[in-house]
Design a protein around this motif. Structure first.
Motif, PDB file in Angstrom:
ATOM      1  N   LEU A  81       7.237  98.469 -16.095  1.00 47.82           N
ATOM      2  CA  LEU A  81       7.665  98.992 -16.964  1.00 47.82           C
ATOM      3  C   LEU A  81       6.664  99.272 -18.046  1.00 47.82           C
ATOM      4  O   LEU A  81       6.644 100.599 -18.830  1.00 47.82           O
ATOM      5  CB  LEU A  81       8.793  98.123 -17.647  1.00 47.82           C
ATOM      6  CG  LEU A  81      10.114  98.136 -16.634  1.00 47.82           C
ATOM      7  CD1 LEU A  81      10.956  97.304 -17.239  1.00 47.82           C
ATOM      8  CD2 LEU A  81      10.929  99.353 -16.491  1.00 47.82           C
ATOM      9  N   ALA A  82       5.717  98.453 -18.351  1.00 47.63           N
ATOM     10  CA  ALA A  82       4.913  98.723 -19.467  1.00 47.63           C
ATOM     11  C   ALA A  82       3.877  99.786 -18.998  1.00 47.63           C
ATOM     12  O   ALA A  82       3.481 100.714 -19.963  1.00 47.63           O
ATOM     13  CB  ALA A  82       4.077  97.276 -19.477  1.00 47.63           C
ATOM     14  N   ALA A  83       3.401  99.873 -17.602  1.00 44.88           N
ATOM     15  CA  ALA A  83       2.617 100.765 -17.135  1.00 44.88           C
ATOM     16  C   ALA A  83       3.357 102.253 -17.489  1.00 44.88           C
ATOM     17  O   ALA A  83       2.391 103.228 -17.643  1.00 44.88           O
ATOM     18  CB  ALA A  83       2.097 100.597 -15.939  1.00 44.88           C
ATOM     19  N   ASN A  84       4.454 102.328 -17.222  1.00 45.65           N
ATOM     20  CA  ASN A  84       5.071 103.436 -17.210  1.00 45.65           C
ATOM     21  C   ASN A  84       5.171 104.104 -18.674  1.00 45.65           C
ATOM     22  O   ASN A  84       5.368 105.206 -18.881  1.00 45.65           O
ATOM     23  CB  ASN A  84       6.615 103.568 -16.642  1.00 45.65           C
ATOM     24  CG  ASN A  84       6.504 103.720 -14.958  1.00 45.65           C
ATOM     25  OD1 ASN A  84       5.667 104.016 -14.350  1.00 45.65           O
ATOM     26  ND2 ASN A  84       7.426 102.785 -14.380  1.00 45.65           N
ATOM     27  N   ARG A  85       5.475 103.197 -19.743  1.00 45.27           N
ATOM     28  CA  ARG A  85       5.880 103.359 -20.898  1.00 45.27           C
ATOM     29  C   ARG A  85       4.318 103.900 -21.708  1.00 45.27           C
ATOM     30  O   ARG A  85       4.456 104.595 -22.487  1.00 45.27           O
ATOM     31  CB  ARG A  85       6.216 101.970 -21.705  1.00 45.27           C
ATOM     32  CG  ARG A  85       6.598 102.020 -23.020  1.00 45.27           C
ATOM     33  CD  ARG A  85       7.176 100.883 -23.777  1.00 45.27           C
ATOM     34  NE  ARG A  85       8.261 100.462 -23.080  1.00 45.27           N
ATOM     35  CZ  ARG A  85       9.469 100.763 -23.364  1.00 45.27           C
ATOM     36  NH1 ARG A  85       9.698 101.635 -24.405  1.00 45.27           N
ATOM     37  NH2 ARG A  85      10.382 100.158 -23.004  1.00 45.27           N
ATOM     38  N   VAL A  86       3.202 102.912 -21.304  1.00 48.17           N
ATOM     39  CA  VAL A  86       2.009 103.188 -21.888  1.00 48.17           C
ATOM     40  C   VAL A  86       0.864 103.507 -20.877  1.00 48.17           C
ATOM     41  O   VAL A  86       0.078 102.737 -20.442  1.00 48.17           O
ATOM     42  CB  VAL A  86       1.547 102.075 -22.614  1.00 48.17           C
ATOM     43  CG1 VAL A  86       0.455 102.357 -23.591  1.00 48.17           C
ATOM     44  CG2 VAL A  86       2.808 101.403 -23.502  1.00 48.17           C
TER      45      VAL A  86
END
Length: 114
Positions: A81-86
């Motif tokens: 989720l973090a990699a997709n967000r940022v």
């Protein structure tokens, strides 16, 4: 509960629900996250470690403020989720007590931890 702590990441099960609540939840969005980010001051051009990064809410703001962010979390789903967000940040799945050899950071004044 003790047998579930460690690599068996409990947050994987409800990562999306957690991310949604943390992003817009009154306390987190309007009090906790802004207060913590204010404590860091100006991060432009600095390297920041976001340990237990969750869904990348702090990392997103840190990158927007000009920081180079490395985030890590025990939960594989939170890291996704973090990699997709940022996409501009570097995220890794790991336990916080594991060695951080991948960081290649020495005690330097231009490195802060969130």
């Amino acid at each position: 509960m003790g047998e579930r702590v460690g690599r068996d990441a409990q947050y994987d099960v409800f990562a999306e629900e957690f991310a949604e609540h943390a992003e817009d939840g009154f306390s987190n969005a309007h009090y906790d996250r802004p207060a913590c980010l204010d404590l860091l001051g100006d991060v432009a051009g600095r390297k920041v470690l976001d340990a237990a990064c969750g869904p990348g809410l702090y990392a997103a703001e840190l990158v927007a403020r000009g920081a180079k962010v490395v985030g890590c979390d025990i939960s594989e789903r939170m890291v996704e989720l973090a990699a997709n967000r940022v996409p501009a940040a570097d995220f890794r799945e790991r336990l916080n007590h594991e060695p951080t050899g991948f960081l290649a950071i020495r005690a330097r004044p231009d490195v802060v931890s969130a």
